[in-house]
Design a protein around this motif. Structure first.
Motif, mmCIF file in Angstrom:
data_model
loop_
_atom_site.group_PDB
_atom_site.id
_atom_site.type_symbol
_atom_site.label_atom_id
_atom_site.label_comp_id
_atom_site.label_asym_id
_atom_site.label_seq_id
_atom_site.Cartn_x
_atom_site.Cartn_y
_atom_site.Cartn_z
ATOM 1 N N HIS A 46 6.318 -18.169 -4.320
ATOM 2 C CA HIS A 46 5.690 -16.867 -4.543
ATOM 3 C C HIS A 46 4.522 -17.028 -5.522
ATOM 4 C CE1 HIS A 46 5.178 -12.656 -5.703
ATOM 5 N NE2 HIS A 46 5.935 -12.323 -4.669
ATOM 6 N N PRO A 47 3.399 -16.348 -5.274
ATOM 7 C CA PRO A 47 2.233 -16.516 -6.158
ATOM 8 C C PRO A 47 2.438 -15.993 -7.575
ATOM 9 C CG PRO A 47 1.601 -15.537 -4.048
ATOM 10 C CD PRO A 47 3.090 -15.508 -4.109
ATOM 11 N N GLY A 48 3.486 -15.179 -7.809
ATOM 12 C CA GLY A 48 3.650 -14.568 -9.121
ATOM 13 C C GLY A 48 2.691 -13.424 -9.340
ATOM 14 N N PHE A 49 2.220 -12.832 -8.243
ATOM 15 C CA PHE A 49 1.223 -11.749 -8.280
ATOM 16 C C PHE A 49 1.743 -10.610 -7.415
ATOM 17 C CE2 PHE A 49 -2.445 -9.731 -6.187
ATOM 18 C CZ PHE A 49 -3.158 -9.286 -7.289
ATOM 19 N N LEU A 50 1.717 -9.376 -7.970
ATOM 20 C CA LEU A 50 2.280 -8.234 -7.244
ATOM 21 C C LEU A 50 1.494 -6.983 -7.597
ATOM 22 C CD1 LEU A 50 4.595 -7.161 -5.420
ATOM 23 C CD2 LEU A 50 5.916 -6.782 -7.512
ATOM 24 N N VAL A 51 1.180 -6.182 -6.575
ATOM 25 C CA VAL A 51 0.491 -4.902 -6.759
ATOM 26 C C VAL A 51 1.275 -3.827 -6.027
ATOM 27 C CG1 VAL A 51 -1.630 -3.587 -6.394
ATOM 28 C CG2 VAL A 51 -1.765 -6.027 -6.929
ATOM 29 N N HIS A 52 1.601 -2.741 -6.727
ATOM 30 C CA HIS A 52 2.252 -1.576 -6.130
ATOM 31 C C HIS A 52 1.351 -0.365 -6.297
ATOM 32 C CE1 HIS A 52 6.725 -3.049 -6.232
ATOM 33 N NE2 HIS A 52 5.996 -3.616 -5.289
ATOM 34 N N ASP A 53 1.087 0.302 -5.178
ATOM 35 C CA ASP A 53 0.243 1.494 -5.210
ATOM 36 C C ASP A 53 1.124 2.738 -5.185
ATOM 37 O OD1 ASP A 53 -1.846 3.270 -5.106
ATOM 38 O OD2 ASP A 53 -2.313 2.913 -2.989
ATOM 39 N N CYS A 54 1.310 3.351 -6.329
ATOM 40 C CA CYS A 54 2.019 4.626 -6.480
ATOM 41 C C CYS A 54 3.416 4.637 -5.862
ATOM 42 C CB CYS A 54 1.203 5.772 -5.899
ATOM 43 S SG CYS A 54 0.065 6.482 -7.086
ATOM 44 N N PRO A 55 4.325 3.786 -6.292
ATOM 45 C CA PRO A 55 5.690 3.874 -5.762
ATOM 46 C C PRO A 55 6.393 5.161 -6.184
ATOM 47 C CG PRO A 55 5.570 2.299 -7.574
ATOM 48 C CD PRO A 55 4.158 2.673 -7.252
ATOM 49 N N ARG A 56 5.975 5.777 -7.282
ATOM 50 C CA ARG A 56 6.589 7.038 -7.738
ATOM 51 C C ARG A 56 6.479 8.110 -6.675
ATOM 52 N NH1 ARG A 56 8.822 10.953 -8.314
ATOM 53 N NH2 ARG A 56 9.027 12.371 -10.090
ATOM 54 N N GLU A 57 5.387 8.096 -5.931
ATOM 55 C CA GLU A 57 5.169 9.137 -4.937
ATOM 56 C C GLU A 57 5.982 8.896 -3.671
ATOM 57 O OE1 GLU A 57 1.052 9.755 -4.313
ATOM 58 O OE2 GLU A 57 0.634 10.044 -6.436
ATOM 59 N N ALA A 58 6.709 7.824 -3.623
ATOM 60 C CA ALA A 58 7.601 7.564 -2.493
ATOM 61 C C ALA A 58 8.993 8.124 -2.779
ATOM 62 C CB ALA A 58 7.672 6.070 -2.220
ATOM 63 N N GLU A 79 0.829 -1.202 0.000
ATOM 64 C CA GLU A 79 0.000 0.000 0.000
ATOM 65 C C GLU A 79 0.863 1.251 0.000
ATOM 66 O OE1 GLU A 79 -0.740 0.630 4.763
ATOM 67 O OE2 GLU A 79 -2.345 -0.241 3.557
ATOM 68 N N GLN A 80 0.263 2.344 -0.439
ATOM 69 C CA GLN A 80 0.989 3.603 -0.602
ATOM 70 C C GLN A 80 1.406 4.198 0.741
ATOM 71 O OE1 GLN A 80 -1.201 6.464 -2.868
ATOM 72 N NE2 GLN A 80 0.141 8.170 -2.366
ATOM 73 N N ARG A 81 0.604 3.912 1.796
ATOM 74 C CA ARG A 81 0.862 4.571 3.084
ATOM 75 C C ARG A 81 2.191 4.162 3.706
ATOM 76 N NH1 ARG A 81 -4.102 3.636 6.940
ATOM 77 N NH2 ARG A 81 -3.935 1.536 6.046
ATOM 78 N N THR A 82 2.749 3.011 3.313
ATOM 79 C CA THR A 82 4.039 2.607 3.877
ATOM 80 C C THR A 82 5.200 3.370 3.264
ATOM 81 O OG1 THR A 82 4.339 0.835 2.256
ATOM 82 C CG2 THR A 82 3.153 0.283 4.270
ATOM 83 N N ARG A 83 4.934 4.119 2.189
ATOM 84 C CA ARG A 83 5.961 4.922 1.511
ATOM 85 C C ARG A 83 7.093 4.054 0.963
ATOM 86 N NH1 ARG A 83 4.638 9.574 -0.083
ATOM 87 N NH2 ARG A 83 6.821 10.224 -0.045
#
Length: 666
Positions: free
Chosen positions: A574-586, A184-188
């Protein structure tokens, strides 16, 4: 595109977990969709565009509030997560869509599941292995949401060498792995093991447990290594326990000596400044103890003499009491005999006379005086004859002598009453003597016990002083140090076995190191800037150059390496599944961000077969993706502020109003 992954072939054609379609359901009856999002294996970009209008400002101009994070939460929701952040989003969505929910077509280890999860709190989640979503929503397909949840657990945690964590035996769950797969994005993106902000995953050891989970997922822990890790944890606890106990045992003699000294001084009323052992002048603990022991012995001897006197007195009183009892019983018989004469009752007279004779020892089996049987004793026979003769004379004169007999009866009765009172008084006196004797005996026993305890306390205090002066260790301390040495030896042996076992898996570690080097070289443009450090509790993927951008890059690098490894190694879980929420903003630089997208797209192309990729990577962004990736098939959804149609839910979600039931189900 480059061919930096061509040396490594994929081991599967599809990810073990991926989402093909996501439906935002406005209503189940009638079936109305708010939005349908088609996803695919490989790179999926959700682009929240900044406003093109120059009048837009603030959050609206930056692409915020359009639904990026909500989309990530919905993905977590359809994959079985029920975290507080999801509950908050559901509350808002239920206000606008009281009969709505989110549905998805999910591939779990080759099996296709259709899933529906409602926004409202009082509707039921549904899942089934069926052909169409309408079958699930209309109820023509049997609901098996429990089976779907079990499938998520089995395909993920069920593959691991162990389903619990060494050291705590805490069960591992799918939600732990899902937290890593959807950042999630909140972890920066501030740490590789920092997966959730404020929700908590229930790990008992927040620092040690996530690395253990990741190691198991990456296939770095087999059954033998897991056993060794558990034994190391158990032995480490024994070592720590021994280390904690030894200082206590080392301090224990001093504490015990001080406590014993204090208690003894209180018992004998010795001052704190008085020395323990006797000196030439002045009082001491030793002199007071000896004086107390001598005084106790003198008191006990005096009380023992009193006990002897009391026992003699009691014996005399008991003899007198016995005599009074016999005299009382004889007087009672005489009174009753006199009464039988007054009443002319021959039967009572004979019965009572026989009782009197038995009381006097005149009847029985044998005469002690003549040493003959009573039946042959002349004296006894004369007394029996005298009794009958007396009764014969008394019976003839009974009426003439009635006043005399009555007087005799009164005298006998008075004698009896007097003797009965004397016997009762004697019994009371005997009881009092017994009580006094018991008190004396208790006093003697109490004094002996107190004296023995005092002597024991003094002897122990002397031993403790001697041990302290000699500097010797207690038996417990010696045994504890021996146990510590044994546990430390066992721990060292287990750790050596652990290192040896890990070295046997060097090929697996080497593969991850090589892949880390390949990915980092592609991202940074030069080799040698990144490395994989197995077992590190903070930075398992380390970039050599400092700076904030590189801290974020370590997280992205590690996730991409693990994602690609899942497609290239059968050992990976590993499930081979990954979601990143806005890493650019970190705070990641624009150039690195661009290379990050390109590397993911290139990996999907190089590892894919027939247009299909063996992993699924979903990333949201407010920054424009590279021009090469700015359209289909990479960009799967474009969101934008300013127009409802461009928002995820095609409207702004208002907070749920308290007191209103907005959760009714279809």
């Amino acid at each position: 595109m480059s061919t930096w992954l061509k040396a490594n072939g994929p081991v599967r054609a599809r990810p073990r977990l991926w989402v093909e379609t996501l439906w935002l359901v406005e209503s189940r009856e009638p079936l109305v969709f708010t939005r349908t999002i088609d996803l695919h294996a490989g790179l999926n970009i959700v682009w929240a565009k900044e406003s093109a209008s120059s009048k837009a400002s603030g959050l609206s101009s930056a692409g915020h509030g359009v639904g990026k994070t909500s989309l990530c939460l919905l993905l977590r929701y359809v994959l079985g997560d029920d975290a507080p952040a999801i509950a908050t989003l559901r509350g808002k969505a239920a206000g606008g869509f009281p009969k709505g929910g989110v549905a998805a077509k999910v591939h779990v280890d080759g099996v296709v599941w259709l899933v529906f999860r409602p926004y409202g709190l009082y509707s039921h989640s549904m899942a089934a292995q069926c052909d169409g979503l309408d079958q699930l929503l209309l109820g023509t397909a049997s609901n098996d949401f429990g089976g779907y949840s079990d499938a998520l657990e089995q395909f993920s945690i069920g593959r691991l060498a162990a389903r619990s964590l060494p050291g705590t035996n805490q069960p591992l769950e799918w939600r732990h792995l899902l937290a890593w797969c959807i950042r999630e994005q909140r972890t920066r993106f501030d740490g590789f093991y920092h997966w959730r902000e404020g929700e908590g995953l229930g790990f008992k050891r927040s620092r040690r447990d996530p690395p253990l989970l990741v190691g198991s997922v990456l296939g770095l822990v087999d059954h033998e290594l897991d056993r060794l890790l558990r034994e190391v944890e158990a032995e480490q606890k024994h070592v720590e326990k021994c280390k904690e106990r030894i200082p206590e045992l080392e301090r224990a003699p001093a504490f015990a000596l001080a406590h014993a000294d204090r208690q003894l001084r209180l018992r004998i009323r010795a001052g704190e400044d008085e020395p323990v052992f006797a000196t030439t002048v002045g009082a001491s603990v030793e002199s007071r103890v000896q004086a107390a022991l001598q005084a106790a012995e003198q008191d006990e001897r005096r009380w023992e003499r009193e006990v002897e006197l009391a026992e003699e007195t009691l014996a005399r009183e008991q003899v007198r009491g016995h005599e009074l009892t016999r005299a009382r019983d004889r007087a009672e018989l005489e009174a009753n005999i006199a009464k039988s004469l007054v009443e002319a009752n021959l039967a009572d007279f004979e019965r009572l006379t026989k009782l009197r004779e038995r009381l006097e020892g005149l009847e029985g089996s044998r005469c002690d005086h003549g040493d003959v049987e009573f039946s042959a004793c002349q004296y006894i026979q004369e007394r029996k004859s005298a009794v009958s003769f007396t009764w014969f004379q008394d019976s003839k004169q009974a009426k003439a002598q009635a006043p005399e007999l009555i007087g005799r009866y009164g005298a006998r009765k008075a004698d009896f009453e007097k003797l009965a009172a004397a016997a009762s008084a004697q019994e009371q006196a005997i009881s009092e003597k017994k009580a006094a004797l018991r008190r004396l005996r208790v006093r003697v026993a109490t004094s002996e016990s107190a004296r023995s305890l005092l002597k024991q306390s003094w002897d122990e205090l002397q031993v403790q002083h001697t041990q302290r002066a000699q500097g010797g260790d207690t038996t417990e301390l010696v045994e504890a140090r021996k146990q510590l040495q044994e546990h430390e030896t066992a721990l060292a042996s287990l750790r050596a076995a652990e290192v040896n076992r890990r070295s046997q898996q060097s090929s697996r570690v080497d593969a991850l190191k090589a892949l880390t080097a390949a990915v980092s070289t592609r991202l940074l443009g030069a080799a040698g800037h990144a490395r994989f450090i197995p077992g590190h509790e903070v930075r398992p993927f380390e970039v050599a150059r400092g700076g904030e951008a590189y801290q974020v890059l370590e997280v992205l690098l590690g996730d991409i390496v693990c994602l690609l490894d899942s497609a290239m190694s059968e050992a990976s879980n590993h499930p081979g599944f990954l979601v990143h929420d806005c890493p650019r903003e970190a705070d990641m630089s624009e150039r690195l961000y661009r290379e990050f997208f390109l590397a993911a797209a290139e990996a999907a192309e190089q590892l894919g077969r027939d247009g299909e990729a063996p992993f699924q990577f979903i990333v949201t962004t407010t920054s424009p993706p590279p021009e090469e990736l700015g359209g289909a098939p990479h960009v799967v959804l474009e969101l934008a502020p300013g127009a409802d149609e461009a928002l995820l839910f095609k409207r702004q979600l208002a907070p749920e109003l308290s007191g209103l039931d907005l959760t009714s189900s279809a």
